[in-house]
Design a protein around this motif. Structure first.
Motif, PDB file in Angstrom:
ATOM      1  N   CYS A 124       0.846  -1.187   0.000  1.00  0.00           N
ATOM      2  CA  CYS A 124       0.000   0.000   0.000  1.00  0.00           C
ATOM      3  C   CYS A 124       0.885   1.242   0.000  1.00  0.00           C
ATOM      4  CB  CYS A 124      -0.918   0.019   1.216  1.00  0.00           C
ATOM      5  SG  CYS A 124      -2.001   1.476   1.224  1.00  0.00           S
TER       6      CYS A 124
ATOM      7  N   SER B 299      -1.405   7.307   4.133  1.00  0.00           N
ATOM      8  CA  SER B 299      -1.243   6.862   5.515  1.00  0.00           C
ATOM      9  C   SER B 299      -0.175   5.779   5.632  1.00  0.00           C
ATOM     10  CB  SER B 299      -2.571   6.357   6.078  1.00  0.00           C
ATOM     11  OG  SER B 299      -2.394   5.888   7.399  1.00  0.00           O
ATOM     12  N   CYS B 300      -0.297   4.719   4.856  1.00  0.00           N
ATOM     13  CA  CYS B 300       0.683   3.623   4.909  1.00  0.00           C
ATOM     14  C   CYS B 300       2.062   4.102   4.468  1.00  0.00           C
ATOM     15  CB  CYS B 300       0.232   2.449   4.046  1.00  0.00           C
ATOM     16  SG  CYS B 300      -1.081   1.445   4.787  1.00  0.00           S
ATOM     17  N   HIS B 301       2.088   4.927   3.454  1.00  0.00           N
ATOM     18  CA  HIS B 301       3.367   5.433   2.939  1.00  0.00           C
ATOM     19  C   HIS B 301       4.091   6.226   4.025  1.00  0.00           C
ATOM     20  CE1 HIS B 301       6.064   8.009   0.532  1.00  0.00           C
ATOM     21  NE2 HIS B 301       6.139   6.941  -0.237  1.00  0.00           N
TER      22      HIS B 301
ATOM     23  N   ARG C 253       3.601   6.151   7.236  1.00  0.00           N
ATOM     24  CA  ARG C 253       3.791   5.401   8.475  1.00  0.00           C
ATOM     25  C   ARG C 253       4.826   4.283   8.337  1.00  0.00           C
ATOM     26  NH1 ARG C 253      -2.091   3.845  10.258  1.00  0.00           N
ATOM     27  NH2 ARG C 253      -1.009   2.909  12.010  1.00  0.00           N
TER      28      ARG C 253
ATOM     29  N   ASN D  79       5.677   2.439   4.927  1.00  0.00           N
ATOM     30  CA  ASN D  79       5.819   1.677   3.689  1.00  0.00           C
ATOM     31  C   ASN D  79       6.771   2.322   2.689  1.00  0.00           C
ATOM     32  OD1 ASN D  79       4.562  -0.691   4.227  1.00  0.00           O
ATOM     33  ND2 ASN D  79       2.681  -0.259   3.109  1.00  0.00           N
TER      34      ASN D  79
ATOM     35  N   ASN E 193       9.689   0.437   3.814  1.00  0.00           N
ATOM     36  CA  ASN E 193       9.459  -0.989   3.573  1.00  0.00           C
ATOM     37  C   ASN E 193       9.592  -1.346   2.093  1.00  0.00           C
ATOM     38  OD1 ASN E 193       9.019  -1.444   6.286  1.00  0.00           O
ATOM     39  ND2 ASN E 193       6.807  -1.147   6.120  1.00  0.00           N
TER      40      ASN E 193
ATOM     41  N   CYS F  69      -4.682   3.294  -1.494  1.00  0.00           N
ATOM     42  CA  CYS F  69      -5.442   2.912  -0.306  1.00  0.00           C
ATOM     43  C   CYS F  69      -6.572   1.928  -0.603  1.00  0.00           C
ATOM     44  CB  CYS F  69      -6.016   4.179   0.332  1.00  0.00           C
ATOM     45  SG  CYS F  69      -6.806   3.877   1.905  1.00  0.00           S
TER      46      CYS F  69
ATOM     47  N   CYS G  41      -6.378   1.811   6.534  1.00  0.00           N
ATOM     48  CA  CYS G  41      -5.430   2.799   7.061  1.00  0.00           C
ATOM     49  C   CYS G  41      -5.130   2.606   8.546  1.00  0.00           C
ATOM     50  CB  CYS G  41      -5.953   4.207   6.826  1.00  0.00           C
ATOM     51  SG  CYS G  41      -6.271   4.574   5.087  1.00  0.00           S
TER      52      CYS G  41
ATOM     53  N   GLY H 169      -2.493  -0.090   9.163  1.00  0.00           N
ATOM     54  CA  GLY H 169      -1.279  -0.006   8.365  1.00  0.00           C
ATOM     55  C   GLY H 169      -0.041   0.284   9.163  1.00  0.00           C
ATOM     56  N   PRO H 170       1.051   0.252   8.475  1.00  0.00           N
ATOM     57  CA  PRO H 170       1.244  -0.031   7.059  1.00  0.00           C
ATOM     58  C   PRO H 170       0.865  -1.471   6.709  1.00  0.00           C
ATOM     59  CG  PRO H 170       3.222   0.992   7.981  1.00  0.00           C
ATOM     60  CD  PRO H 170       2.302   0.654   9.111  1.00  0.00           C
TER      61      PRO H 170
END
Length: 88
Positions: free
Chosen positions: A12, A16-18, A20, A22, A25, A49, A53, A56-57
């Motif tokens: 993702c 949000s994931c980026h 937090r 990713n 990652n 997304c 969220c 996440g990530p």
């Protein structure tokens, strides 16, 4: 999909994931695949997304969703999945 591809990873890259984790990652996954020389066997894609969220990530490996991915647990998750799988 290429006939040589045997596994799929979706990461993702929604905001949000980026933000937090990713973003970091993404590089860790690329390095993991390269170190094991299995990048040609993996369909590795980013996506936006998918409404997870708060958990996440998030990454998805072969239709299994992994939540709360961190730099400290990503290698373990990848190893547990791919070192046991027939990737080559």
């Amino acid at each position: 999909m290429d006939a040589r591809v045997t596994h799929k990873i979706l990461i993702c890259l929604g905001s949000s994931c980026h933000s937090r984790g990713n973003a970091d990652n993404l590089k860790i996954i690329k390095d993991f695949l390269k170190e094991r020389q299995i990048e040609s066997r993996i369909d590795f894609r980013g996506h936006l997304c998918n409404e997870m969220c708060k958990r996440g990530p998030v990454i998805e490996i072969d239709d299994i969703v992994f939540e709360g991915i961190t730099q400290s647990n990503i290698n373990s998750i990848l190893s547990n999945h791919f070192d046991k799988a027939a990737c080559i």
